[in-house]
Structure formats: C-alpha cells, structure tokens
Design an enzyme around this catalytic site. Structure first.
Site, PDB file in Angstrom:
ATOM      1  N   CYS A 309      50.548  32.701  35.406  1.00 32.65           N
ATOM      2  CA  CYS A 309      49.953  33.330  36.593  1.00 32.65           C
ATOM      3  C   CYS A 309      48.463  33.470  36.344  1.00 32.65           C
ATOM      4  CB  CYS A 309      50.633  34.662  36.904  1.00 32.65           C
ATOM      5  SG  CYS A 309      50.428  35.921  35.631  1.00 32.65           S
ATOM      6  N   GLU A 310      47.841  34.545  36.813  1.00 33.26           N
ATOM      7  CA  GLU A 310      46.395  34.689  36.616  1.00 33.26           C
ATOM      8  C   GLU A 310      46.079  35.322  35.266  1.00 33.26           C
ATOM      9  OE1 GLU A 310      44.042  33.341  38.239  1.00 33.26           O
ATOM     10  OE2 GLU A 310      42.375  34.324  37.217  1.00 33.26           O
TER      11      GLU A 310
END
Ligand SMILES: [Fe+2]
Length: 370
Positions: A309-310
């Site tokens: 993800c981030e």
C-alpha cells in the site's frame, strides 16, 4: 436510567445500550457483529430489548442489528430514507421512542450518509431537556464523519453539525467512532460535550465553503472490504465474513526482500485506483482494500503473494483479512510504496488523466493496527 458504551478496538466503533431501570426496557444503538456482549448484558440486567437502532447503514463494519432484532422480537429501526432490502421500522425526524420514562428523540443529521440520524436522550423525571446525544458519524470528537461514500454530502454535514451545535453546552456527545476510517482527525476520546466541541472542534468555526473544501480535500482510503460490508448491511449480499474480527500476525518483508522475490510471486497494490495510477511498483496489480472481499475469487490460492500500500498499514490489515479468510501464503511490504519511492526505485505510472489522489494517511484511520 442505565447507559453503557461499548468500544470495539478492532474497528474503532462505539455501540450503546440504553435502558430504563424502572420498566427494564432497553434499546441498542449501532451494535457490532459480536452480539454476545449485548446478550450477556441484557441477561444480567434482566432487560427486555425493545429497539435496535442503526444510526445509518455502516460501510466499515457489519451490523449486529438484524441478528439482535430477530432474536428478541425487537423493532429494527433506521431513518425512513435508508435503502434496504429487508423490512425495518422507518424513523422520522422528530419522532420519539419511549423506553419506560426515557425518551429517545430521532434527529435527522445527514452528511456522512443521507440516512444518518442522531438520537437525543431525555429522562423527563429529571428534565425534559436531553442530557445526551448519540451522534453516529455526524459529530465525532474533534471531527465529523467523512462525506465521500454512500451518498454522503459535505454541505449536508455542515447543516447537521450546525443543528447539533445549537444544543445546550451540557449535552454529552457519544459518537459512533473513536477511531477508524470514518473520519480523519478524531481525538481518540470516546465522548465529549456540545459546549467543548462548539469551542474546540476545528471544523466548528469554519464557514460553509471552507468546511466543505476541508472535508473533501483529503479523505482516508475507503475502509477494508467496504463494498462487501455495505452490501451485507443493506441486505443485498450475505458476506458477514468480510469483517476483520481477528488479528493474526503477518510476515513483513522490506524493499530488499521485494527485489529478490520469487518470479511466481504476485504483487497486489491495495491502494485506491487514483493512488495506483499516480505511481506504483512495476508489476503490481491494483486491488483496492475496499474491494478485497468482493473480489476474493481473483486471489490465487497456490502462489505466494505480496501486498503493498502507501506506508504498510493498509497492506498489513488486508493481509490479516486474507489469513482470516484462509489464504496463507501472504506477506506485507513494510513501508509500502513510500519506502520504495524514498529508496529512489522506479515507479510505473498508469492513466493519470482521472482524479488526482486525495487520500490522506490519517494515523488512527486504521483502528486495530498496532
Ligand atoms: Fe459510518
């Protein structure tokens, strides 16, 4: 009267049991899927459940309202505008429900979602004035509910906040969340007062236009398995298993480990499509966390899998869910795409002509992730 707040650490939700100690009639508001806690309390206190109320159709957790309503023959209540595939008692703005001497007054406060209601609680033998309000995801402690999914409307949220803040200072506020993905700046306290929020909620002093742009500029990512959870709560799907109710340990790898992954490993990027389009690790396939349960059939069972993800929180929680769902060969990339970017590694770019990403990684939006 009797009043109890129950906090769910895994999803950051608050639910409530309100009862008259005189008539022994009870109402439960925004129950979680773990209904045994309410059953135990009803039994211990010898309360009869009259009403089960969902302040709105939840998109971040499975509601236990239908289970409790059916088990006790209690009225299942939501605002009349709720779009559901099953029968329910349609509450109107201003309507009052009686629990012995107590009065629960329905107040329509849309914004987070169109059907959201707050419930004012009065105990007339003491005062005709309400002493507390259950606000669902309208007024939160230091925040308001995000307006960007399920027919939400930031301008309506402004009007609802204004309406609630006209209540007397002393009214105690009990929200539907203390953490979690439905807001981005929650204080963490499980309750507050109207007077304190009128003075110190950062959104309370904004005029309408600034309020709307603050609410829409940055939002947390859509909740884990939101698509399946919202559809289940509306009665158009039956996927209660989409709720993350366990916290299994997930193996994490760093970006060096990612570089040396076996060639057959599949890399899933669980961020929102706009985030993915604006820069992702080469070879990653986009599968937003919101759609993970509803797209579970696309997950290969016989190959190792890396979730990214981030910053590594969403992928960790998504991996926890996959383990709960019986997928075992799954790891999470520590530090996420941000670590990859910071190390100067190349990113692939998709179609960037659409929406620019407006996701904010709010620290406490991933309740239960430690
Ligand atoms: Fe909500």
């Amino acid at each position: 009267m009797y009043f109890k707040q129950m906090l769910d650490e895994l999803c950051g939700c608050a639910s409530y049991l309100v009862a008259s100690r005189q008539s022994r009639e009870a109402a439960i508001v925004d129950p979680s899927v773990e209904t045994r806690q309410y059953e135990a309390l009803l039994r211990e206190r010898n309360f009869t459940l009259r009403y089960v109320i969902d302040t709105h159709v939840h998109a971040d957790h499975i509601s236990g309202a239908r289970t409790l309503g059916a088990a006790h023959g209690a009225a299942l209540c939501l605002h009349e505008s709720a779009q559901l595939a099953y029968p329910f008692r349609r509450l109107k703005d201003g309507e009052e429900l009686a629990l012995g001497q107590l009065r629960l007054r329905v107040t329509h406060t849309p914004g987070h979602r169109a059907e959201l209601i707050s419930i004012l609680i009065a105990n007339p033998p003491r005062s005709q004035e309400p002493s507390m309000v259950l606000t669902g995801d309208s007024l939160l402690v230091g925040d308001v509910g995000r307006p960007d999914f399920g027919g939400g409307d930031p301008a309506a949220q402004y009007d609802s906040l204004t309406r609630l803040l006209r209540l007397p200072d002393w009214v105690a506020v009990f929200p539907g969340h203390f953490e979690g993905p439905c807001g981005k700046g929650m204080c963490g306290r499980p309750s507050t007062t109207i007077g304190f929020e009128r003075l110190y909620n950062p959104l309370a002093r904004l005029e309408r236009r600034a309020f709307v742009s603050t609410l829409t500029q940055g939002v947390p990512p859509r909740p884990l398995n939101m698509t399946a959870i919202e559809a289940t709560n509306r009665g158009v799907a039956d996927m209660a298993w989409a709720m993350l109710t366990t916290s299994p340990e997930v193996r994490e790898i760093d970006i060096a480990g990612l570089g040396s992954r076996p060639p057959e490993a599949v890399l899933f990027d669980v961020r929102e499509p706009a985030e993915y389009a604006h820069g992702h690790i080469l070879g990653a396939v986009n599968l937003p966390q919101a759609d993970l349960a509803s797209r579970l059939a696309e997950i290969p069972r016989n190959r190792s899998m890396i979730l990214v993800c981030e910053r590594g929180t969403r992928s960790y929680r998504a991996a926890q869910f996959l383990i709960q769902a019986g997928v075992d060969q799954v790891v999470s990339l520590q530090g996420g795409t941000a670590a990859w970017r910071a190390a100067g590694k190349p990113l692939a770019v998709g179609d960037t002509t659409g929406e620019t990403p407006r996701v904010t990684e709010s620290e406490w939006a991933h309740a239960g992730a430690f």
